[in-house]
Design a protein around this motif. Structure first.
Motif, PDB file in Angstrom:
ATOM      1  N   VAL A  13      10.961  -9.291   7.075  1.00 13.54           N
ATOM      2  CA  VAL A  13      10.709 -10.348   5.836  1.00 13.54           C
ATOM      3  C   VAL A  13      11.599 -11.542   5.961  1.00 13.54           C
ATOM      4  CG1 VAL A  13      10.505 -10.509   3.424  1.00 13.54           C
ATOM      5  CG2 VAL A  13       9.810  -8.491   4.357  1.00 13.54           C
ATOM      6  N   ALA A  14      10.819 -12.596   5.917  1.00  9.26           N
ATOM      7  CA  ALA A  14      11.783 -14.025   5.798  1.00  9.26           C
ATOM      8  C   ALA A  14      12.627 -13.896   4.654  1.00  9.26           C
ATOM      9  CB  ALA A  14      10.735 -14.942   5.866  1.00  9.26           C
ATOM     10  N   SER A  15      13.920 -14.526   5.086  1.00  4.47           N
ATOM     11  CA  SER A  15      14.857 -14.524   4.078  1.00  4.47           C
ATOM     12  C   SER A  15      14.642 -15.107   2.606  1.00  4.47           C
ATOM     13  CB  SER A  15      16.162 -15.145   4.574  1.00  4.47           C
ATOM     14  OG  SER A  15      15.969 -16.445   4.957  1.00  4.47           O
ATOM     15  N   SER A  16      13.701 -16.049   2.765  1.00  6.97           N
ATOM     16  CA  SER A  16      13.232 -16.658   1.418  1.00  6.97           C
ATOM     17  C   SER A  16      11.944 -15.860   0.752  1.00  6.97           C
ATOM     18  CB  SER A  16      12.571 -18.324   2.031  1.00  6.97           C
ATOM     19  OG  SER A  16      11.471 -17.836   2.752  1.00  6.97           O
ATOM     20  N   VAL A  17      11.828 -15.030   1.267  1.00  6.83           N
ATOM     21  CA  VAL A  17      10.492 -14.134   0.426  1.00  6.83           C
ATOM     22  C   VAL A  17      11.129 -12.905  -0.077  1.00  6.83           C
ATOM     23  CG1 VAL A  17       8.574 -12.867   0.806  1.00  6.83           C
ATOM     24  CG2 VAL A  17       8.726 -15.254   2.413  1.00  6.83           C
ATOM     25  N   ARG A  18      10.554 -12.559  -1.355  1.00  6.72           N
ATOM     26  CA  ARG A  18      10.625 -11.311  -1.832  1.00  6.72           C
ATOM     27  C   ARG A  18       9.238 -10.415  -1.813  1.00  6.72           C
ATOM     28  NH1 ARG A  18      13.739 -10.011  -7.555  1.00  6.72           N
ATOM     29  NH2 ARG A  18      13.371  -7.800  -6.833  1.00  6.72           N
ATOM     30  N   ALA A  19       9.391  -9.101  -1.337  1.00  6.51           N
ATOM     31  CA  ALA A  19       8.244  -8.662  -0.774  1.00  6.51           C
ATOM     32  C   ALA A  19       8.199  -7.176  -1.559  1.00  6.51           C
ATOM     33  CB  ALA A  19       8.020  -8.610   0.405  1.00  6.51           C
ATOM     34  N   TRP A  20       7.111  -6.988  -2.170  1.00  5.45           N
ATOM     35  CA  TRP A  20       7.192  -5.432  -2.846  1.00  5.45           C
ATOM     36  C   TRP A  20       5.950  -4.911  -2.271  1.00  5.45           C
ATOM     37  CZ3 TRP A  20       7.867  -5.825  -8.883  1.00  5.45           C
ATOM     38  CH2 TRP A  20       8.775  -6.394  -9.139  1.00  5.45           C
ATOM     39  N   VAL A  21       6.057  -3.531  -2.284  1.00  4.30           N
ATOM     40  CA  VAL A  21       4.953  -2.659  -2.007  1.00  4.30           C
ATOM     41  C   VAL A  21       4.952  -1.615  -3.051  1.00  4.30           C
ATOM     42  CG1 VAL A  21       3.813  -0.907  -0.307  1.00  4.30           C
ATOM     43  CG2 VAL A  21       5.273  -2.906   0.682  1.00  4.30           C
ATOM     44  N   VAL A  22       3.693  -1.535  -3.596  1.00  3.60           N
ATOM     45  CA  VAL A  22       3.471  -0.887  -4.878  1.00  3.60           C
ATOM     46  C   VAL A  22       2.167   0.142  -4.453  1.00  3.60           C
ATOM     47  CG1 VAL A  22       3.043  -0.620  -7.273  1.00  3.60           C
ATOM     48  CG2 VAL A  22       4.347  -2.585  -6.366  1.00  3.60           C
ATOM     49  N   PRO A  23       2.627   1.297  -4.211  1.00  4.14           N
ATOM     50  CA  PRO A  23       1.415   2.384  -3.852  1.00  4.14           C
ATOM     51  C   PRO A  23       0.597   2.545  -4.955  1.00  4.14           C
ATOM     52  CG  PRO A  23       3.574   3.421  -3.696  1.00  4.14           C
ATOM     53  CD  PRO A  23       4.080   2.133  -4.071  1.00  4.14           C
ATOM     54  N   GLY A  24      -0.773   2.612  -4.787  1.00  4.13           N
ATOM     55  CA  GLY A  24      -1.627   2.795  -5.934  1.00  4.13           C
ATOM     56  C   GLY A  24      -1.681   4.314  -6.697  1.00  4.13           C
ATOM     57  N   SER A  25      -0.942   5.144  -6.095  1.00  4.03           N
ATOM     58  CA  SER A  25      -1.116   6.348  -7.014  1.00  4.03           C
ATOM     59  C   SER A  25       0.113   7.208  -6.280  1.00  4.03           C
ATOM     60  CB  SER A  25      -2.315   7.265  -6.634  1.00  4.03           C
ATOM     61  OG  SER A  25      -2.288   7.735  -5.514  1.00  4.03           O
ATOM     62  N   GLU A  26       0.739   8.150  -7.075  1.00  2.86           N
ATOM     63  CA  GLU A  26       1.467   9.054  -6.830  1.00  2.86           C
ATOM     64  C   GLU A  26       1.382   9.715  -5.544  1.00  2.86           C
ATOM     65  OE1 GLU A  26       4.604   9.483  -8.085  1.00  2.86           O
ATOM     66  OE2 GLU A  26       5.231  11.177  -6.971  1.00  2.86           O
ATOM     67  N   SER A  27      -0.025  10.346  -5.359  1.00  3.62           N
ATOM     68  CA  SER A  27      -0.335  10.683  -4.250  1.00  3.62           C
ATOM     69  C   SER A  27      -0.485   9.949  -2.821  1.00  3.62           C
ATOM     70  CB  SER A  27      -1.763  11.498  -4.351  1.00  3.62           C
ATOM     71  OG  SER A  27      -2.718  11.509  -3.465  1.00  3.62           O
ATOM     72  N   VAL A  28      -0.694   8.687  -2.958  1.00  2.95           N
ATOM     73  CA  VAL A  28      -0.552   7.541  -1.934  1.00  2.95           C
ATOM     74  C   VAL A  28       0.739   7.483  -1.654  1.00  2.95           C
ATOM     75  CG1 VAL A  28      -0.755   5.228  -1.349  1.00  2.95           C
ATOM     76  CG2 VAL A  28      -2.792   6.244  -2.527  1.00  2.95           C
ATOM     77  N   LYS A  29       1.762   7.458  -2.668  1.00  5.53           N
ATOM     78  CA  LYS A  29       2.976   7.196  -2.221  1.00  5.53           C
ATOM     79  C   LYS A  29       3.658   8.484  -1.677  1.00  5.53           C
ATOM     80  CE  LYS A  29       7.626   7.440  -4.576  1.00  5.53           C
ATOM     81  NZ  LYS A  29       7.857   8.140  -5.882  1.00  5.53           N
ATOM     82  N   ARG A  30       3.261   9.634  -2.140  1.00  3.34           N
ATOM     83  CA  ARG A  30       3.794  10.852  -1.126  1.00  3.34           C
ATOM     84  C   ARG A  30       3.169  10.982   0.340  1.00  3.34           C
ATOM     85  NH1 ARG A  30       4.032  15.658  -5.703  1.00  3.34           N
ATOM     86  NH2 ARG A  30       4.987  14.364  -7.299  1.00  3.34           N
ATOM     87  N   GLN A  31       1.787  10.602   0.568  1.00  2.00           N
ATOM     88  CA  GLN A  31       1.393  10.799   1.877  1.00  2.00           C
ATOM     89  C   GLN A  31       1.780   9.527   2.612  1.00  2.00           C
ATOM     90  OE1 GLN A  31      -3.069  10.645   2.158  1.00  2.00           O
ATOM     91  NE2 GLN A  31      -2.879  11.365   0.010  1.00  2.00           N
ATOM     92  N   ALA A  32       2.244   8.355   2.119  1.00  2.00           N
ATOM     93  CA  ALA A  32       2.773   7.077   2.783  1.00  2.00           C
ATOM     94  C   ALA A  32       4.164   7.687   3.709  1.00  2.00           C
ATOM     95  CB  ALA A  32       2.889   6.054   1.838  1.00  2.00           C
ATOM     96  N   GLU A  33       4.639   8.184   2.599  1.00  2.00           N
ATOM     97  CA  GLU A  33       6.212   8.824   2.710  1.00  2.00           C
ATOM     98  C   GLU A  33       6.281   9.697   3.879  1.00  2.00           C
ATOM     99  OE1 GLU A  33       7.974   9.582  -1.061  1.00  2.00           O
ATOM    100  OE2 GLU A  33       8.327   7.361  -1.632  1.00  2.00           O
ATOM    101  N   ALA A  34       5.261  10.665   3.735  1.00  2.00           N
ATOM    102  CA  ALA A  34       5.216  11.785   4.787  1.00  2.00           C
ATOM    103  C   ALA A  34       4.904  10.982   6.102  1.00  2.00           C
ATOM    104  CB  ALA A  34       4.087  12.451   4.374  1.00  2.00           C
ATOM    105  N   GLU A  35       4.221   9.943   6.239  1.00  2.00           N
ATOM    106  CA  GLU A  35       3.828   9.260   7.437  1.00  2.00           C
ATOM    107  C   GLU A  35       5.072   8.284   7.882  1.00  2.00           C
ATOM    108  OE1 GLU A  35       0.226   7.140   7.662  1.00  2.00           O
ATOM    109  OE2 GLU A  35      -1.112   8.844   6.824  1.00  2.00           O
ATOM    110  N   GLY A  36       5.903   8.130   6.982  1.00  5.17           N
ATOM    111  CA  GLY A  36       7.102   7.225   7.235  1.00  5.17           C
ATOM    112  C   GLY A  36       6.838   5.742   6.991  1.00  5.17           C
ATOM    113  N   LEU A  37       5.622   5.644   6.374  1.00  4.65           N
ATOM    114  CA  LEU A  37       5.474   4.012   5.907  1.00  4.65           C
ATOM    115  C   LEU A  37       6.397   3.236   5.306  1.00  4.65           C
ATOM    116  CD1 LEU A  37       1.585   4.100   5.442  1.00  4.65           C
ATOM    117  CD2 LEU A  37       2.811   3.865   7.643  1.00  4.65           C
ATOM    118  N   ASP A  38       7.001   4.171   4.195  1.00  2.00           N
ATOM    119  CA  ASP A  38       8.058   3.654   3.491  1.00  2.00           C
ATOM    120  C   ASP A  38       9.250   3.303   4.241  1.00  2.00           C
ATOM    121  OD1 ASP A  38       8.396   6.357   3.776  1.00  2.00           O
ATOM    122  OD2 ASP A  38      10.074   6.358   2.355  1.00  2.00           O
ATOM    123  N   ALA A  39       9.593   3.808   5.352  1.00  2.00           N
ATOM    124  CA  ALA A  39      10.704   3.536   6.016  1.00  2.00           C
ATOM    125  C   ALA A  39      10.429   2.272   6.892  1.00  2.00           C
ATOM    126  CB  ALA A  39      11.306   4.798   7.094  1.00  2.00           C
TER     127      ALA A  39
END
Ligand code: SF4
Lengths: 213, 467
Positions: free
Chosen positions: B367-393
């Motif tokens: 991410v460019a140094s001038s930018v703040r970037a957020w990812v906010v998963p839509g649900s607890e279950s999306v969050k857990r699946q994304a983490e299981a796939e390593g997307l959070d990393a």
């Protein structure tokens, strides 16, 4: 809900299209307050105040004689966007009672009727004509909105016929005793019969939510 | 005799009473409450001395007023009060609540389909205008106001005028790098934000059929930005495959009966619509908005419109005001516009496929140094699946913040706002004045385009992103 029958009051020209309910009332104001009546000061916040919190002199409802407007002459798709009913409460809180526009956001349109505010659909050309007759310097800014006769009368006396959904019109004319909820509660038998029949036809709608967790 | 549209079939099956003058009393199959409107709704039913008629058809989750920070730290006092109100209200009424930290919590329009609460042919309402999202499953779904919400809780019905019908054909094959979000933004730019007003929209055509369910939900999500309260897509085998096995989807013998019914829902071949629109999607590029209305949109490789080109006076005035608010120059390319914030989330684009698409762009980049970037998963279950796939990393190592599920910066509660005058590329659905905070400048885009902006530090064409 207060009845709405007829009104003769100052009408403000505000002919901008696509005024959304976020602009009418910020969500923060809805989260922060409990009483509907308290929202008036925050209505049209982004347009009404300058960044330092003082009044924006360019905003029409900050100008005389439009400060005391009860009618808004608005542009197309007025009240589009969020479903927040607070948009209607805020407008009523600042004294507005009727909005005339070429078209409305559908959810906003329904919300108006629930609270005793009248949305009137008029062609853009009619609204432009009415605005052209406003003479703020001579105080000729009064527009009549008559729901009984479904008639708008311009400051110069021109008449415009409008239509309101008949059930909505009846409810507004009568006020609270004709609100949707009071009438629907009397239809409990029909609701129960519908559900009983529907359970046979679409049992999954009712049964699949009975899962235990 | 003409056949019936899908809209008409579903409408007919829900009529409790014909009230005359094209107004009907409709049965509500599913009602979802959130923290902003739920507590007050439950309270107002009590205040009128009534009871919640069908708590088993009502569901609740907090999303609007809770913070997306870890541990929900930062939830405002009012947010906490609303959450407590939702908890006590649902408990006393016997309404199922998906609470913070539980599978099932999330943005109302993400969890409905995900839990199988949203079903083809069902009539679903929620006190939020983006309820049209659920139409991607083949449900009839629309947003309601506060008074209507109380009416549904007390009677499980709603008084509604019947809208006209419009069918929008999206035909052809989308080019590489183009997403459902780009298509719907392009469509809004073509038809206008009032173009769907008064209509229930059905999306059809080969581009819709080839979309996955999550993409269809994105298309339907922005129906309200067309002015249409309802957007829907006929269910098909993909819909059934998506729903099968979900927690509240019918199972066993009910599944067979349900699918048989669902197959009868698509519009008849000889059904007539009040309006038909056709859009060829082959040449649609990634899109980004330049103004303060979703219809003020352009292909990412296009030029910010010159006011001289706009003939309609109202549109010209709106464009001038929008450019001033957005701090943009007419006639210049939109690419290269420096960006301060990137928000990937909201009920438009926070499902697993959205996060995968953004992660693909972010992978191995910074991410460019001038930018703040957020990812906010839509649900607890999306969050857990994304983490299981390593997307959070992937996101974290690129410099994105990985947050807790909810509406977050889409509506700017809890101080999750873009500061005044700063520019954000957001995957949400509204670029209204002040939507992401007073004075905030929002550009709507797809998750891939938003991720590309985060990396480049300015609005960029995701199809041409270098290494
Ligand atoms: S994500 Fe945004 S648009 Fe969607 S429900 Fe939440 S606040 Fe509304």
């Amino acid at each position: 809900m207060k009845p709405f029958i007829a009104l003769s009051a100052t009408a403000a020209p505000f002919l901008h299209d696509n005024i959304d309910t976020d602009v009418i009332i910020r969500v923060e104001r809805l989260v922060g307050l409990t009483g509907h009546g308290d929202l008036g000061p925050w209505c049209f916040e982004a347009l009404r105040y300058l960044p330092d919190g003082s009044e924006n002199p360019d905003f029409i409802l900050n100008q005389e004689p439009y400060r005391k407007s009860e009618v808004l002459l608005a542009g197309a798709n007025f009240g589009c966007g969020s479903s927040r009913e607070g948009a209607v409460w805020a407008m009523m809180g600042m004294g507005l009672k009727a909005v005339l526009a070429p078209s409305f956001g559908q959810i906003f349109y329904n919300n108006c009727f629930q609270n005793g505010m009248l949305p009137v659909v008029l062609p853009r050309t009619s609204i432009e004509e009415i605005i052209s007759e406003l003479r703020p310097d001579t105080g000729m800014t009064s527009v009549t909105v008559d729901l009984e006769r479904q008639l708008v009368v311009s400051p110069g006396g021109r008449e415009y016929v409008f239509e309101t959904p008949p059930l909505r019109r009846q409810a507004l004319l009568k006020g609270l005793e004709a609100d949707d909820l009071s009438l629907t509660l009397k239809r409990e038998a029909a609701i129960a019969a519908h559900q009983a029949h529907d359970r046979q036809r679409r049992p999954w709608i009712y049964e699949s939510v009975e899962v235990q967790s | 005799m003409p056949g019936r549209t899908m809209f008409q079939k579903i409408w007919d099956d829900h009529v409790v009473a014909d009230l005359g003058d094209n107004v009907f009393l409709l049965h509500i199959d599913r009602h979802i409450l959130h923290d902003l409107g739920g507590p007050g709704g439950i309270l107002s039913v009590k205040q009128r001395g009534l009871r919640i008629r069908n708590p088993e058809l009502t569901f609740a989750t907090p999303d609007h007023a809770i913070s997306s920070a870890r541990g929900r730290a930062g939830t405002s006092e009012v947010g906490i009060r609303l959450l407590e109100g939702l908890r006590s209200g649902t408990r006393s009424a016997g309404i199922r609540l998906f609470d913070v930290g539980e599978v099932g919590q999330g943005i109302v329009h993400v969890i409905g389909p995900e839990l199988g609460l949203t079903l083809p042919g069902a009539l679903l309402v929620c006190g939020d205008s983006h309820t049209c999202t659920h139409g991607g499953i083949g449900a009839m779904a629309f947003g309601i106001g506060t008074t209507e919400l109380t009416h549904v809780l007390a009677t499980q019905t709603l008084v509604q005028p019947r809208p006209k019908t419009m069918r929008i054909h999206l035909e052809g094959e989308m080019a590489v790098g183009v997403t459902a979000k780009d298509l719907i933004l392009h469509l809004i730019g073509t038809v206008g934000v009032g173009g769907g007003s008064g209509y229930a929209v059905e999306y059809a055509g080969s581009a819709i059929r080839s979309m996955g369910i999550e993409e269809r939900l994105t298309v339907c999500n922005l129906s309200i930005e067309l002015g249409a309260k309802i957007g829907m897509i006929a269910p098909d085998e993909k819909t059934f495959a998506y729903l099968k096995g979900r927690k509240f989807a019918p199972a066993g013998e009910l599944w067979g009966r349900a699918t048989a019914y669902w197959r009868t829902l698509p519009s008849d071949v000889n059904a007539e619509f009040d309006r038909e629109v056709e859009i060829q999607v082959g040449n649609v590029a990634p899109h980004v908005t330049w103004g303060t209305s979703p219809e003020q949109v352009l292909p990412v490789d296009g030029l910010i419109p010159d006011m001289a080109d706009v003939t309609d006076v109202g549109k010209r005035e709106a464009a001038v005001a929008a450019l001033k608010y957005m701090g943009l120059q007419p006639g210049k390319p939109i690419i290269g516009t420096p960006v301060d914030w990137v928000f990937i989330g909201s009920c438009a684009n926070s499902r697993l496929s959205d996060l995968r698409s953004a992660a693909e762009v972010a992978r191995g980049r910074k991410v460019a140094s001038s930018v703040r970037a957020w990812v906010v998963p839509g649900s607890e279950s999306v969050k857990r699946q994304a983490e299981a796939e390593g997307l959070d990393a992937v996101f974290r190592s690129a410099g994105f913040e990985w947050r807790e599920p909810g509406c977050s910066m889409c509506l700017a509660a809890n101080g999750e706002t873009v500061p005044a005058g700063q520019r954000s590329v957001s995957t949400s659905n509204r670029n209204f004045v002040g939507r992401q905070g007073p004075g905030a400048r929002t550009h709507l885009a797809s998750p891939a385009t938003a991720a590309a902006a985060a990396i480049a530090g300015h609005i960029a064409d995701v199809r041409k992103l270098g290494n």
